[in-house]
Write a protein that holds these residues in place. Sequence first.
Motif, mmCIF file in Angstrom:
data_model
loop_
_atom_site.group_PDB
_atom_site.id
_atom_site.type_symbol
_atom_site.label_atom_id
_atom_site.label_comp_id
_atom_site.label_asym_id
_atom_site.label_seq_id
_atom_site.Cartn_x
_atom_site.Cartn_y
_atom_site.Cartn_z
ATOM 1 N N PHE A 44 2.731 102.963 70.058
ATOM 2 C CA PHE A 44 3.787 101.982 69.541
ATOM 3 C C PHE A 44 4.825 102.606 68.866
ATOM 4 O O PHE A 44 6.021 102.245 69.008
ATOM 5 N N ASN A 47 7.879 103.853 70.302
ATOM 6 C CA ASN A 47 8.950 102.836 70.940
ATOM 7 C C ASN A 47 8.938 102.902 72.328
ATOM 8 O O ASN A 47 10.029 102.382 73.074
ATOM 9 N N LYS A 48 7.590 103.085 72.967
ATOM 10 C CA LYS A 48 7.492 102.647 74.324
ATOM 11 C C LYS A 48 7.317 101.134 74.643
ATOM 12 O O LYS A 48 7.112 100.330 73.857
ATOM 13 N N LYS A 49 7.231 100.970 76.032
ATOM 14 C CA LYS A 49 7.189 99.322 76.380
ATOM 15 C C LYS A 49 5.836 98.769 76.054
ATOM 16 O O LYS A 49 4.727 99.347 76.216
ATOM 17 N N HIS A 50 5.868 97.841 75.211
ATOM 18 C CA HIS A 50 4.481 97.033 74.604
ATOM 19 C C HIS A 50 3.805 96.453 75.726
ATOM 20 O O HIS A 50 4.615 95.749 76.434
ATOM 21 N N TYR A 76 3.028 94.372 64.174
ATOM 22 C CA TYR A 76 3.449 93.584 65.259
ATOM 23 C C TYR A 76 2.500 92.410 65.211
ATOM 24 O O TYR A 76 1.550 92.331 66.105
#
Length: 210
Positions: A44, A47-50, A76
Amino acid sequence: MNKTIAIVDDHNLFAQSLKGLVNSFQEYEVLSVFKNGQELIDYFLANKKHPDIVLLDIRMPVLNGIETMEWLKDKYPSQKVLALTMEHEEEIIIKMIKTGCRGYLLKDIEPDEFFFALNCVSNSGYYLNEDFSEALKCPKEQKTFKNFSQREIEFINLACSERTYKQVADEMNLSPKTIDGYREALFQKLELKSRVGLVLFAVKNKMVSF
């Protein structure tokens, strides 16, 4: 476009088997597999795809499920998470729910029920398993309950804490037998089978906040 899943589990064989099962569903695909909560947090923070849904083991080395949920709730809070567990450990599962978990899966769950759980979390936000009747599991229309007495509401809020039922009785200045009566009446009224189910119901219907 398929919905994405992240698996967080330190048992590699189970995690890989679960990955294969998820990828066999037409609507879902596994984005990543992690061995513990710290690996998920690092992902997380990069900043990769959640993922749309996180499948989170509870007992793990380095960073366990509860600690991971606490971090996710802070950073989050909208992230959808389903807990994975070997046993129905009421106290631990309630802690997971209080930190934002949307339900829990026993690791021996049937594939059809697992697929149903993913759809429930995707569509309605929560998976309500055997703690609920079929009528309340992932309903198409929100079922509301308005006829709670003030004492029932007080009991529900206290039951969602970490107090024992005896401590709830002391807090409400009632006998343990009377508290048992409140509990059983609410279970029958809401078609519940356990305290975990009551907590899930209360959270889902915004009757409590943590």
